[in-house]
Design a protein around this motif. Sequence first.
Motif, short mmCIF file in Angstrom:
data_model
loop_
_atom_site.label_atom_id
_atom_site.label_comp_id
_atom_site.label_asym_id
_atom_site.label_seq_id
_atom_site.Cartn_x
_atom_site.Cartn_y
_atom_site.Cartn_z
N LEU A 111 66.15 17.00 46.80
CA LEU A 111 65.23 16.99 45.70
C LEU A 111 64.99 15.93 45.80
CD1 LEU A 111 64.03 18.42 44.05
CD2 LEU A 111 65.48 17.54 42.06
N GLY A 112 65.53 14.31 46.08
CA GLY A 112 65.64 13.23 46.01
C GLY A 112 64.55 12.93 47.04
N TRP A 113 64.75 13.23 48.08
CA TRP A 113 64.10 13.00 49.10
C TRP A 113 62.12 13.49 49.71
CZ3 TRP A 113 62.34 17.07 53.13
CH2 TRP A 113 61.60 16.70 53.92
N LYS A 114 62.76 14.75 48.81
CA LYS A 114 61.09 15.79 48.81
C LYS A 114 60.19 14.91 48.40
CE LYS A 114 60.18 18.48 50.82
NZ LYS A 114 60.31 19.94 50.87
N THR A 115 60.46 14.34 46.44
CA THR A 115 60.27 14.27 45.38
C THR A 115 59.88 12.64 45.79
OG1 THR A 115 61.29 14.92 43.95
CG2 THR A 115 60.13 13.17 42.97
N ASP A 116 60.42 12.36 46.55
CA ASP A 116 60.10 10.58 47.04
C ASP A 116 59.09 10.49 48.38
OD1 ASP A 116 61.76 9.20 45.73
OD2 ASP A 116 63.59 9.28 47.06
N LEU A 117 58.89 11.51 49.65
CA LEU A 117 57.91 12.37 50.38
C LEU A 117 57.00 12.56 49.62
CD1 LEU A 117 57.45 12.67 53.42
CD2 LEU A 117 57.84 14.67 53.11
N ILE A 118 56.77 13.24 49.02
CA ILE A 118 55.42 13.79 48.16
C ILE A 118 54.30 12.73 47.12
CG2 ILE A 118 54.50 15.80 46.11
CD1 ILE A 118 56.17 17.24 46.66
N ALA A 119 55.45 11.72 46.64
CA ALA A 119 55.02 11.02 45.90
C ALA A 119 54.06 10.55 46.87
CB ALA A 119 56.12 10.04 45.05
N LYS A 120 55.19 9.90 48.30
CA LYS A 120 54.54 8.87 49.11
C LYS A 120 53.04 9.05 49.70
CE LYS A 120 56.32 8.54 53.28
NZ LYS A 120 56.82 8.67 54.23
N PHE A 121 52.49 10.64 50.00
CA PHE A 121 51.71 11.38 50.06
C PHE A 121 50.35 11.35 49.56
CE2 PHE A 121 54.36 14.35 53.39
CZ PHE A 121 53.91 13.13 54.04
N GLU A 122 50.99 11.08 48.48
CA GLU A 122 49.72 11.73 47.07
C GLU A 122 49.18 9.35 46.46
OE1 GLU A 122 52.77 13.18 43.77
OE2 GLU A 122 51.41 14.64 43.95
N ASP A 123 49.78 9.01 46.94
CA ASP A 123 50.30 7.82 47.19
C ASP A 123 48.73 7.55 48.04
OD1 ASP A 123 49.85 4.49 46.20
OD2 ASP A 123 50.86 4.67 48.07
N ARG A 124 48.94 8.30 49.04
CA ARG A 124 47.76 7.62 50.44
C ARG A 124 46.50 8.60 49.83
NH1 ARG A 124 52.19 9.08 55.51
NH2 ARG A 124 53.46 7.16 56.03
N LEU A 125 47.05 9.87 48.88
CA LEU A 125 45.61 10.46 49.01
C LEU A 125 44.86 9.71 48.18
CD1 LEU A 125 46.68 13.83 48.32
CD2 LEU A 125 45.27 13.47 50.68
N VAL A 126 44.93 8.74 47.51
CA VAL A 126 44.37 8.58 45.90
C VAL A 126 43.39 7.01 46.43
CG1 VAL A 126 45.47 8.90 44.32
CG2 VAL A 126 46.00 6.32 45.35
N ARG A 127 43.91 6.88 48.14
CA ARG A 127 43.20 5.64 48.79
C ARG A 127 41.63 5.62 49.32
NH1 ARG A 127 48.66 2.44 51.76
NH2 ARG A 127 49.68 2.64 49.70
N ASP A 128 41.37 5.10 49.51
CA ASP A 128 39.96 5.22 50.01
C ASP A 128 39.68 5.90 50.98
OD1 ASP A 128 38.65 4.16 48.02
OD2 ASP A 128 38.52 2.23 48.25
N PRO A 129 39.19 6.10 52.15
CA PRO A 129 39.32 7.13 53.49
C PRO A 129 38.80 5.92 54.69
CG PRO A 129 37.16 7.42 52.37
CD PRO A 129 38.11 7.49 51.03
N LEU A 130 39.92 5.49 55.39
CA LEU A 130 39.44 4.57 56.27
C LEU A 130 38.32 5.61 57.60
CD1 LEU A 130 42.76 4.21 56.57
CD2 LEU A 130 41.32 2.33 56.06
N PRO A 131 37.90 4.74 58.55
CA PRO A 131 37.39 5.32 59.76
C PRO A 131 38.48 5.20 60.64
CG PRO A 131 36.89 2.75 59.35
CD PRO A 131 37.76 3.32 57.79
N LEU A 132 38.05 6.53 61.61
CA LEU A 132 39.30 7.05 62.78
C LEU A 132 38.60 6.08 64.54
CD1 LEU A 132 41.43 8.85 62.97
CD2 LEU A 132 39.50 10.68 63.97
N PRO A 133 39.75 5.35 64.34
CA PRO A 133 39.19 4.36 65.50
C PRO A 133 38.96 5.75 66.62
CG PRO A 133 41.64 5.11 65.18
CD PRO A 133 41.10 5.16 64.44
N PRO A 134 38.26 4.74 67.80
CA PRO A 134 38.06 5.93 68.75
C PRO A 134 39.03 6.39 70.04
CG PRO A 134 37.41 3.70 69.50
CD PRO A 134 37.83 3.29 68.29
N GLN A 135 39.70 5.99 69.48
CA GLN A 135 40.87 6.53 70.36
C GLN A 135 42.31 6.56 69.55
OE1 GLN A 135 41.80 4.74 74.54
NE2 GLN A 135 39.90 5.99 74.90
N VAL A 136 43.76 7.22 69.11
CA VAL A 136 44.60 7.36 68.56
C VAL A 136 45.76 7.26 68.96
CG1 VAL A 136 45.61 7.96 66.42
CG2 VAL A 136 42.64 7.80 66.61
#
Length: 337
Positions: A111-136
């Motif tokens: 539960l602690g691991w999943k809560t931290d993971l969801i919090a990390k993903f939600e933090d990425r969602l609120v950031r501005d979108p990045l342009p995708l480089p030509p090769q990843v």
Amino acid sequence: MEKSRFIFRSIVQSQPVRQINTSNTSTPPWVCNACLRRTPKPSTLLRGQRQHRRWQSSNSQPADSPEFKSIVDNPPQLVQANRKHNKLGLLILATIPVTAFILGCWQVQRLGWKTDLIAKFEDRLVRDPLPLPPQVDPNAIKEFDYRRVYARGKYRHDQEMLIGPRLHDGEDGYLVITPLERSEQFPEFKGDTTILVCRGWIPKDKAAQSKRPDGLPRGEVVVQGLLREPWKKNMFTPDNKPQEGKWYFPDVYQMAEHAGSQPVWIEETMRPDLLTSYDRMAKGVPIGRPAEVNLRNNHTQYIFTWFSLSLATTIMMWMVIKKPVGSSRRLRQSKEW
């Protein structure tokens, strides 16, 4: 008077005595005397005796025997006394609450691991979108999972792939996967710059491209979505059949090899709106997913389940150990009954 008595006695004594035939009086007149004098044969007597014995054996009851003893006559016998608890059974019973308690503690960590993971993903969602480089680099996608990105290019509708069946609000349909070619935007790169875009869900009756002309944009488009890490297939999902155009699981590497693109997966997002979804469904335009984290987090229920099981089995084990081991039972037994 004395004279009359003397005369009567003289008359009686002067009469002759008659002998009475008792045989004639005991035998009725209609019975033949010859048959009465005939003696039965020994074979007839033996046959009658056998029949009588056979009748007695078939109609005999257990109580007719002088050696029979009923269940009341037998004294009660001690069939169990001073029986101790089985050590192996107690050991197995003790492992249940201990194992359940360990699993409950493990679910607390999950539960602690999943809560931290969801919090990390939600933090990425609120950031501005990045342009995708030509090769990843495929190995670096894990560090950017659920990161909002955008890319510019042209859809290759001739290489479109449908993953299904997939349900959306109870309706059966497919996920539309279309390669996005970006060679015109990055002409200096000689390598492949094409990526895979999951455009969204369409109903089953709109699977053919001829039934959804509005859902096939031409020319250059800008796609904004979430960069996702490739999924792992479970054992219950059937294998994809690229030669037949049947896809059941989003195998990013297999689909990228089939379309000749990079193993990069972008999920196109849209603002959730009911009227917009109905309009897109009618026109055959794919319905994109909302920009949110959709990870399952049921570990709280698992914690309650395992700890409840541990408590219940602990009480059961305590009741078994508390029960006296010197108990005995008396039982009346009869083999003849």
